[in-house]
Design a protein around this motif. Structure first.
Motif, PDB file in Angstrom:
ATOM      1  N   ILE A  21       8.544  70.420  34.234  1.00  0.00           N
ATOM      2  CA  ILE A  21       8.724  71.496  35.218  1.00  0.00           C
ATOM      3  C   ILE A  21       7.404  71.748  35.964  1.00  0.00           C
ATOM      4  CG2 ILE A  21       9.213  73.978  35.472  1.00  0.00           C
ATOM      5  CD1 ILE A  21      11.262  73.650  33.162  1.00  0.00           C
ATOM      6  N   VAL A  22       6.308  71.708  35.242  1.00  0.00           N
ATOM      7  CA  VAL A  22       5.002  71.899  35.890  1.00  0.00           C
ATOM      8  C   VAL A  22       4.765  70.799  36.928  1.00  0.00           C
ATOM      9  CG1 VAL A  22       2.506  71.911  35.479  1.00  0.00           C
ATOM     10  CG2 VAL A  22       4.029  73.172  33.955  1.00  0.00           C
ATOM     11  N   LYS A  23       5.071  69.559  36.554  1.00  0.00           N
ATOM     12  CA  LYS A  23       4.912  68.435  37.490  1.00  0.00           C
ATOM     13  C   LYS A  23       5.784  68.637  38.727  1.00  0.00           C
ATOM     14  CE  LYS A  23       4.699  64.850  34.221  1.00  0.00           C
ATOM     15  NZ  LYS A  23       5.423  63.706  33.701  1.00  0.00           N
ATOM     16  N   ALA A  26       4.352  71.246  40.959  1.00  0.00           N
ATOM     17  CA  ALA A  26       3.151  70.740  41.638  1.00  0.00           C
ATOM     18  C   ALA A  26       3.541  69.890  42.847  1.00  0.00           C
ATOM     19  CB  ALA A  26       2.304  69.932  40.671  1.00  0.00           C
ATOM     20  N   SER A  27       4.624  69.128  42.709  1.00  0.00           N
ATOM     21  CA  SER A  27       5.022  68.259  43.819  1.00  0.00           C
ATOM     22  C   SER A  27       5.918  69.000  44.809  1.00  0.00           C
ATOM     23  CB  SER A  27       5.743  67.019  43.294  1.00  0.00           C
ATOM     24  OG  SER A  27       7.007  67.381  42.794  1.00  0.00           O
ATOM     25  N   ARG A  28       6.505  70.086  44.352  1.00  0.00           N
ATOM     26  CA  ARG A  28       7.447  70.798  45.218  1.00  0.00           C
ATOM     27  C   ARG A  28       7.351  72.289  44.897  1.00  0.00           C
ATOM     28  NH1 ARG A  28      13.902  70.318  45.971  1.00  0.00           N
ATOM     29  NH2 ARG A  28      13.777  71.649  47.769  1.00  0.00           N
ATOM     30  N   LEU A  48       6.038  77.123  29.024  1.00  0.00           N
ATOM     31  CA  LEU A  48       5.719  77.217  30.461  1.00  0.00           C
ATOM     32  C   LEU A  48       4.674  78.284  30.735  1.00  0.00           C
ATOM     33  CD1 LEU A  48       9.098  76.971  32.404  1.00  0.00           C
ATOM     34  CD2 LEU A  48       7.088  75.501  32.714  1.00  0.00           C
ATOM     35  N   ARG A  49       4.698  79.325  29.951  1.00  0.00           N
ATOM     36  CA  ARG A  49       3.854  80.485  30.262  1.00  0.00           C
ATOM     37  C   ARG A  49       2.370  80.112  30.419  1.00  0.00           C
ATOM     38  NH1 ARG A  49       4.493  86.503  27.739  1.00  0.00           N
ATOM     39  NH2 ARG A  49       2.987  87.443  29.116  1.00  0.00           N
ATOM     40  N   PRO A  50       1.751  79.503  29.395  1.00  0.00           N
ATOM     41  CA  PRO A  50       0.333  79.129  29.593  1.00  0.00           C
ATOM     42  C   PRO A  50       0.155  78.038  30.640  1.00  0.00           C
ATOM     43  CG  PRO A  50       1.174  78.268  27.490  1.00  0.00           C
ATOM     44  CD  PRO A  50       2.229  79.174  28.042  1.00  0.00           C
ATOM     45  N   ARG A  51       1.134  77.157  30.764  1.00  0.00           N
ATOM     46  CA  ARG A  51       0.991  76.045  31.703  1.00  0.00           C
ATOM     47  C   ARG A  51       1.092  76.489  33.160  1.00  0.00           C
ATOM     48  NH1 ARG A  51       2.465  74.254  27.079  1.00  0.00           N
ATOM     49  NH2 ARG A  51       1.832  72.204  26.363  1.00  0.00           N
ATOM     50  N   LEU A  52       1.766  77.600  33.398  1.00  0.00           N
ATOM     51  CA  LEU A  52       1.914  78.073  34.787  1.00  0.00           C
ATOM     52  C   LEU A  52       0.873  79.138  35.137  1.00  0.00           C
ATOM     53  CD1 LEU A  52       5.803  78.251  35.301  1.00  0.00           C
ATOM     54  CD2 LEU A  52       4.190  76.524  36.151  1.00  0.00           C
ATOM     55  N   ALA A  53       0.046  79.502  34.158  1.00  0.00           N
ATOM     56  CA  ALA A  53      -0.991  80.504  34.458  1.00  0.00           C
ATOM     57  C   ALA A  53      -1.902  79.929  35.538  1.00  0.00           C
ATOM     58  CB  ALA A  53      -1.774  80.826  33.195  1.00  0.00           C
ATOM     59  N   GLY A  54      -2.083  80.656  36.600  1.00  0.00           N
ATOM     60  CA  GLY A  54      -2.947  80.182  37.682  1.00  0.00           C
ATOM     61  C   GLY A  54      -2.235  79.291  38.690  1.00  0.00           C
ATOM     62  N   VAL A  55      -0.977  78.916  38.414  1.00  0.00           N
ATOM     63  CA  VAL A  55      -0.205  78.105  39.366  1.00  0.00           C
ATOM     64  C   VAL A  55       0.541  79.051  40.309  1.00  0.00           C
ATOM     65  CG1 VAL A  55       1.722  76.456  39.569  1.00  0.00           C
ATOM     66  CG2 VAL A  55       0.088  76.247  37.676  1.00  0.00           C
ATOM     67  N   ASP A  56       0.579  78.688  41.588  1.00  0.00           N
ATOM     68  CA  ASP A  56       1.324  79.523  42.541  1.00  0.00           C
ATOM     69  C   ASP A  56       2.829  79.256  42.363  1.00  0.00           C
ATOM     70  OD1 ASP A  56       2.428  80.912  44.614  1.00  0.00           O
ATOM     71  OD2 ASP A  56       1.495  79.714  46.202  1.00  0.00           O
ATOM     72  N   ASP A 255       4.923  53.461  30.428  1.00  0.00           N
ATOM     73  CA  ASP A 255       4.318  54.714  30.904  1.00  0.00           C
ATOM     74  C   ASP A 255       4.743  55.065  32.324  1.00  0.00           C
ATOM     75  OD1 ASP A 255       3.033  55.248  28.605  1.00  0.00           O
ATOM     76  OD2 ASP A 255       1.073  54.437  29.240  1.00  0.00           O
ATOM     77  N   TRP A 256       4.859  54.036  33.166  1.00  0.00           N
ATOM     78  CA  TRP A 256       5.149  54.308  34.580  1.00  0.00           C
ATOM     79  C   TRP A 256       6.527  54.911  34.797  1.00  0.00           C
ATOM     80  CZ3 TRP A 256       9.507  51.807  36.019  1.00  0.00           C
ATOM     81  CH2 TRP A 256       9.839  50.624  35.333  1.00  0.00           C
ATOM     82  N   GLN A 257       7.389  54.807  33.768  1.00  0.00           N
ATOM     83  CA  GLN A 257       8.788  55.231  33.974  1.00  0.00           C
ATOM     84  C   GLN A 257       8.952  56.747  34.056  1.00  0.00           C
ATOM     85  OE1 GLN A 257      11.397  53.512  31.063  1.00  0.00           O
ATOM     86  NE2 GLN A 257      12.405  52.246  32.592  1.00  0.00           N
ATOM     87  N   GLY A 258       8.145  57.486  33.336  1.00  0.00           N
ATOM     88  CA  GLY A 258       8.310  58.941  33.326  1.00  0.00           C
ATOM     89  C   GLY A 258       9.639  59.311  32.682  1.00  0.00           C
ATOM     90  N   LEU A 259       9.962  60.575  32.741  1.00  0.00           N
ATOM     91  CA  LEU A 259      11.237  61.012  32.158  1.00  0.00           C
ATOM     92  C   LEU A 259      12.347  60.953  33.192  1.00  0.00           C
ATOM     93  CD1 LEU A 259      10.334  64.034  29.871  1.00  0.00           C
ATOM     94  CD2 LEU A 259      11.160  61.795  29.157  1.00  0.00           C
TER      95      LEU A 259
END
Ligand code: PGA
Length: 259
Positions: A21-23, A26-28, A48-56, A255-259
């Motif tokens: 979700i963070v990724k 970031a892209s959208r 998500l909470r700590p990962r979105l801290a500081g993200v718009d 690795d290049w495949q992602g989820l």
């Protein structure tokens, strides 16, 4: 086929989905999230909470899967309240951009259609979080739901009312009806993440992933979707016939495949 990821704990599942979700955000920055209620998605929101801290996140949009019919939106167990308390407030999302189906009785005859139009106007859901009920339901699409169904009113089965009675003072208070995105609505989202934890979900998970595609087990609809990630703990994975293959495929994933 859905990708099956077997993780040691719900917390690990939460981190895996939260990172995606963070990724996405970031892209959208105005990403459209499909939000779920219940116990299952809580580790995602916690991670998500700590990962979105500081993200718009001011542009992020969201649509919940379902709502009870006839419940006061201010009731603590309305899904509007639950989404506000568990997602909107902790993550700092804009409440005006986060939608739940409208369960008010006065407008219920067109509430499904209204919700479909709102999702379409947002350009559809980018990433949908799903739990699965012990009955195999996703959203509140109980067994027998059409794979083509869109948002509409459904009658909850007794098992679901019993499962959800823990959130109310008694089972009699659990509403009889709900308004839920249909299986067709859910299948229109671009990436589905189905999560399940614990032994009680093992049967539903095995049916959804490996069973015949059947409206008797609505979660099996995920087999019709081109991009599904199923994230389960060992207990929820315990009835999967091909669990060893899923572990092997994930461990050897490029690795290049992602989820
Ligand atoms: P739960 O519910 O996450 O509270 O187990 C899942 C569901 O009913 O879809």
């Amino acid at each position: 086929m859905a990708e099956i990821v077997i993780v040691p704990s719900p917390a690990d599942a939460g981190i895996l989905v939260a990172d995606e979700i963070v990724k996405l955000i970031a892209s959208r920055p105005d990403a459209v999230l499909g939000l779920a209620t219940g116990s299952t998605p809580l580790p995602v929101y916690e991670a998500l909470r700590p990962r979105l801290a500081g993200v718009d996140v001011s542009q992020v949009r969201g649509f919940a899967l379902d709502e009870y019919v006839g419940i006061d939106p201010q009731h603590p167990e309305s899904y509007r309240s639950v989404i506000t308390k568990e997602v909107v407030e902790p993550l700092g999302l804009d409440p005006a951009r986060i939608h739940t189906p409208n369960g008010a009785l006065e407008t219920i005859s067109h509430a499904g259609e209204d919700y479909e139009q709102a999702i379409a106007a947002a350009g559809g859901v980018d990433l949908q979080i799903l739990g699965i009920g012990t009955s195999g339901h996703i959203g509140f699409n109980e067994p027998g739901s059409s794979f083509a169904s869109r948002t509409r009113v459904k009658t909850l089965i007794q098992q679901t009312r019993e499962d959800n009675a823990r959130f109310f003072d008694s089972i009699d208070e659990v509403p009889m009806h709900c308004i839920t995105q249909g299986l067709g609505t859910i299948l229109s989202a671009r990436h589905l993440f189905l999560l399940a934890f614990g032994e009680s979900k093992a049967h539903a998970v095995a049916g959804a992933v490996e069973g015949p595609v059947s409206s008797s087990l609505p979660g099996s609809a995920i087999q019709l979707h081109p991009h599904v990630t199923v994230v389960v703990d060992e207990a929820a994975a315990s009835q999967l016939q091909n669990a060893d293959y899923y572990r092997y495929a994930y461990a050897n994933k490029p690795d290049w495949q992602g989820l």
